[in-house]
Design a protein around this motif. Sequence first.
Motif, PDB file in Angstrom:
ATOM      1  N   LEU A 116       0.838  -1.200   0.000  1.00 35.91           N
ATOM      2  CA  LEU A 116       0.000   0.000   0.000  1.00 35.91           C
ATOM      3  C   LEU A 116       0.873   1.251   0.000  1.00 35.91           C
ATOM      4  O   LEU A 116       1.893   1.317   0.670  1.00 35.91           O
ATOM      5  CB  LEU A 116      -0.895  -0.014   1.249  1.00 35.91           C
ATOM      6  N   GLY A 117       0.496   2.235  -0.776  1.00 38.59           N
ATOM      7  CA  GLY A 117       1.265   3.475  -0.810  1.00 38.59           C
ATOM      8  C   GLY A 117       1.222   4.213   0.514  1.00 38.59           C
ATOM      9  O   GLY A 117       0.258   4.095   1.272  1.00 38.59           O
ATOM     10  N   ASP A 118       2.277   4.958   0.812  1.00 39.60           N
ATOM     11  CA  ASP A 118       2.318   5.737   2.049  1.00 39.60           C
ATOM     12  C   ASP A 118       1.275   6.855   2.002  1.00 39.60           C
ATOM     13  O   ASP A 118       1.006   7.422   0.935  1.00 39.60           O
ATOM     14  CB  ASP A 118       3.708   6.355   2.244  1.00 39.60           C
ATOM     15  N   PHE A 119       0.671   7.164   3.162  1.00 40.98           N
ATOM     16  CA  PHE A 119      -0.364   8.197   3.184  1.00 40.98           C
ATOM     17  C   PHE A 119      -0.544   8.750   4.595  1.00 40.98           C
ATOM     18  O   PHE A 119      -0.085   8.166   5.580  1.00 40.98           O
ATOM     19  CB  PHE A 119      -1.706   7.639   2.689  1.00 40.98           C
ATOM     20  N   SER A 120      -1.203   9.892   4.655  1.00 46.12           N
ATOM     21  CA  SER A 120      -1.658  10.484   5.918  1.00 46.12           C
ATOM     22  C   SER A 120      -3.105  10.897   5.722  1.00 46.12           C
ATOM     23  O   SER A 120      -3.472  11.405   4.662  1.00 46.12           O
ATOM     24  CB  SER A 120      -0.821  11.708   6.297  1.00 46.12           C
ATOM     25  N   MET A 121      -3.943  10.665   6.706  1.00 46.77           N
ATOM     26  CA  MET A 121      -5.345  11.077   6.597  1.00 46.77           C
ATOM     27  C   MET A 121      -5.870  11.499   7.965  1.00 46.77           C
ATOM     28  O   MET A 121      -5.360  11.078   9.000  1.00 46.77           O
ATOM     29  CB  MET A 121      -6.201   9.953   6.006  1.00 46.77           C
ATOM     30  N   GLU A 122      -6.880  12.355   7.932  1.00 45.00           N
ATOM     31  CA  GLU A 122      -7.499  12.856   9.153  1.00 45.00           C
ATOM     32  C   GLU A 122      -9.005  12.668   9.067  1.00 45.00           C
ATOM     33  O   GLU A 122      -9.621  13.018   8.055  1.00 45.00           O
ATOM     34  CB  GLU A 122      -7.149  14.334   9.324  1.00 45.00           C
ATOM     35  N   LEU A 123      -9.588  12.082  10.108  1.00 47.81           N
ATOM     36  CA  LEU A 123     -11.034  11.835  10.142  1.00 47.81           C
ATOM     37  C   LEU A 123     -11.641  12.575  11.325  1.00 47.81           C
ATOM     38  O   LEU A 123     -11.152  12.466  12.448  1.00 47.81           O
ATOM     39  CB  LEU A 123     -11.317  10.338  10.296  1.00 47.81           C
ATOM     40  N   LYS A 124     -12.706  13.330  11.057  1.00 47.97           N
ATOM     41  CA  LYS A 124     -13.457  13.982  12.130  1.00 47.97           C
ATOM     42  C   LYS A 124     -14.880  13.461  12.072  1.00 47.97           C
ATOM     43  O   LYS A 124     -15.494  13.458  11.007  1.00 47.97           O
ATOM     44  CB  LYS A 124     -13.470  15.503  11.954  1.00 47.97           C
ATOM     45  N   TRP A 125     -15.393  12.990  13.191  1.00 46.22           N
ATOM     46  CA  TRP A 125     -16.778  12.520  13.188  1.00 46.22           C
ATOM     47  C   TRP A 125     -17.413  12.753  14.559  1.00 46.22           C
ATOM     48  O   TRP A 125     -16.735  12.758  15.576  1.00 46.22           O
ATOM     49  CB  TRP A 125     -16.869  11.054  12.782  1.00 46.22           C
ATOM     50  N   ASP A 126     -18.725  12.979  14.553  1.00 46.83           N
ATOM     51  CA  ASP A 126     -19.448  13.138  15.808  1.00 46.83           C
ATOM     52  C   ASP A 126     -20.912  12.788  15.586  1.00 46.83           C
ATOM     53  O   ASP A 126     -21.405  12.756  14.459  1.00 46.83           O
ATOM     54  CB  ASP A 126     -19.304  14.557  16.357  1.00 46.83           C
ATOM     55  N   PHE A 127     -21.611  12.507  16.685  1.00 49.44           N
ATOM     56  CA  PHE A 127     -23.025  12.151  16.658  1.00 49.44           C
ATOM     57  C   PHE A 127     -23.835  13.222  17.387  1.00 49.44           C
ATOM     58  O   PHE A 127     -23.367  13.800  18.362  1.00 49.44           O
ATOM     59  CB  PHE A 127     -23.256  10.808  17.362  1.00 49.44           C
ATOM     60  N   HIS A 128     -25.049  13.466  16.897  1.00 46.42           N
ATOM     61  CA  HIS A 128     -25.949  14.419  17.552  1.00 46.42           C
ATOM     62  C   HIS A 128     -27.314  13.759  17.723  1.00 46.42           C
ATOM     63  O   HIS A 128     -27.667  12.826  17.001  1.00 46.42           O
ATOM     64  CB  HIS A 128     -26.113  15.690  16.714  1.00 46.42           C
ATOM     65  N   SER A 129     -28.061  14.239  18.697  1.00 46.44           N
ATOM     66  CA  SER A 129     -29.414  13.731  18.916  1.00 46.44           C
ATOM     67  C   SER A 129     -30.336  14.882  19.284  1.00 46.44           C
ATOM     68  O   SER A 129     -29.928  15.835  19.963  1.00 46.44           O
ATOM     69  CB  SER A 129     -29.412  12.680  20.031  1.00 46.44           C
ATOM     70  N   TRP A 130     -31.589  14.803  18.836  1.00 46.48           N
ATOM     71  CA  TRP A 130     -32.572  15.814  19.215  1.00 46.48           C
ATOM     72  C   TRP A 130     -33.103  15.557  20.621  1.00 46.48           C
ATOM     73  O   TRP A 130     -33.771  16.401  21.221  1.00 46.48           O
ATOM     74  CB  TRP A 130     -33.743  15.828  18.226  1.00 46.48           C
ATOM     75  N   VAL A 131     -32.793  14.402  21.194  1.00 39.28           N
ATOM     76  CA  VAL A 131     -33.245  14.078  22.552  1.00 39.28           C
ATOM     77  C   VAL A 131     -32.377  14.828  23.565  1.00 39.28           C
ATOM     78  O   VAL A 131     -31.155  14.722  23.519  1.00 39.28           O
ATOM     79  CB  VAL A 131     -33.154  12.556  22.818  1.00 39.28           C
ATOM     80  N   PRO A 132     -32.968  15.593  24.491  1.00 35.53           N
ATOM     81  CA  PRO A 132     -32.180  16.368  25.463  1.00 35.53           C
ATOM     82  C   PRO A 132     -31.216  15.485  26.256  1.00 35.53           C
ATOM     83  O   PRO A 132     -31.549  14.367  26.636  1.00 35.53           O
ATOM     84  CB  PRO A 132     -33.266  16.963  26.392  1.00 35.53           C
ATOM     85  N   LEU A 133     -30.020  16.001  26.476  1.00 29.20           N
ATOM     86  CA  LEU A 133     -28.958  15.365  27.271  1.00 29.20           C
ATOM     87  C   LEU A 133     -28.293  14.163  26.603  1.00 29.20           C
ATOM     88  O   LEU A 133     -27.227  13.735  27.026  1.00 29.20           O
ATOM     89  CB  LEU A 133     -29.475  14.938  28.655  1.00 29.20           C
ATOM     90  N   VAL A 134     -28.915  13.607  25.557  1.00 27.91           N
ATOM     91  CA  VAL A 134     -28.336  12.418  24.927  1.00 27.91           C
ATOM     92  C   VAL A 134     -27.055  12.760  24.171  1.00 27.91           C
ATOM     93  O   VAL A 134     -26.094  11.989  24.180  1.00 27.91           O
ATOM     94  CB  VAL A 134     -29.359  11.730  23.992  1.00 27.91           C
ATOM     95  N   SER A 135     -27.036  13.920  23.518  1.00 26.53           N
ATOM     96  CA  SER A 135     -25.848  14.309  22.754  1.00 26.53           C
ATOM     97  C   SER A 135     -24.593  14.340  23.625  1.00 26.53           C
ATOM     98  O   SER A 135     -23.487  14.129  23.147  1.00 26.53           O
ATOM     99  CB  SER A 135     -26.047  15.683  22.114  1.00 26.53           C
ATOM    100  N   ARG A 136     -24.783  14.573  24.921  1.00 24.15           N
ATOM    101  CA  ARG A 136     -23.648  14.652  25.836  1.00 24.15           C
ATOM    102  C   ARG A 136     -22.900  13.322  25.923  1.00 24.15           C
ATOM    103  O   ARG A 136     -21.691  13.293  26.160  1.00 24.15           O
ATOM    104  CB  ARG A 136     -24.142  15.053  27.227  1.00 24.15           C
TER     105      ARG A 136
END
Length: 268
Positions: A116-136
Motif C-alpha cells: 500500500l502506498g504511504d499516506f496520511s489522513m485525518e477523520l473527524k466525526w461526531d453524533f448528535h441527537s434531538w433528545v435532550p442530554l443524549v448528545s452529551r
Amino acid sequence: ENMAGDGFPLHRSVFLGDIRRVSQLLRTEDVTKKDSHGNTPLHLAVILGHKECVHLLLAHGAPVKVKNAEGWSPLAEAISFGDRQTITSLLRKLKQQSRELLEQRRPDLIKALQELGDFSMELKWDFHSWVPLVSRILPSDLCKIQKRGSCIRMDTTLVDFNDMKWERGDISFIFNGGAKPAQSLIVLDNKLKVFQKIRYEETEAEIEDEVDILMSSDIVAAQMSTKNITFSRAQSGWLFKEDKSEMVGAFHSNFYTIHGLTLESRKR
C-alpha cells in the motif's frame, strides 16, 4: 431430545453436564456452533457452572471472543456469575487465542502494508441527537492515521467509555511491522508523556490483577449497529435547496447524511 434432534448434540451434552459424552462429541462436532440463542457450548457451560465442561471445551479450542444473541461473550457471562477460577481460565485462553490469531494474520498484514502506498489522513466525526442530554454521551473523535512502509500510526481523542460518558485524551497506537512480535505494538499517552509496549505474554500476577479489575467493574458492551443504515445527499440553501458540494483541499466533494446508524450500550 430436541437439542440433539435439532443438530445440537454437543450443546445438549454440556447442558446435562455429561462430561464423557462431551469428550466424545468434541472429536466430531463443531465447537464454535451457536444454538438459536447464539450461545456456543462454552457459553452454556459457563452459564450453568459446569466447570469440567468449561475446561474441556477450552482445551479443544472453544472460542472465548464470540458473542451470543444478547451481545455477551463467555467471559462476560463468567464475570456476571463471579467464579474466579472460571474467569481466570477464560481470560488466560482469550489471551492465548488472541496471540495465535495475531501471528496467523501478521504476515498478510505486513505484506498488505508494504504494497500500500504511504499516506496520511485525518477523520473527524461526531453524533448528535434531538433528545435532550443524549448528545452529551454520544461519541465524537478526531482521528489521524499515518502509514509509512510496514508501519502505521493512529492518533485518537477517545480513550474509554465510563459511567455513561466518553473519556477524552490524546492516545497514539503505533504498529511497527519490522519489529519482533513482542515489540511491534506501542501505545502512547501524549498527555501523560508515557508509553507502553503491548506485552506478548502476561505474568501470572498481571493476569490476577486483571481478574480483580474485571470482577470489580461493570460489564459494559458498546456496539454500533449498521444494519439499517442509509445515505442521502446533504442539502444546502435556505429557499432553493440543492445538493451540497464543496472543495476539500484539492478535491471536489459531495456531502451525504447518514440515517439509521445506532449506538447501543449495555451494562450489567
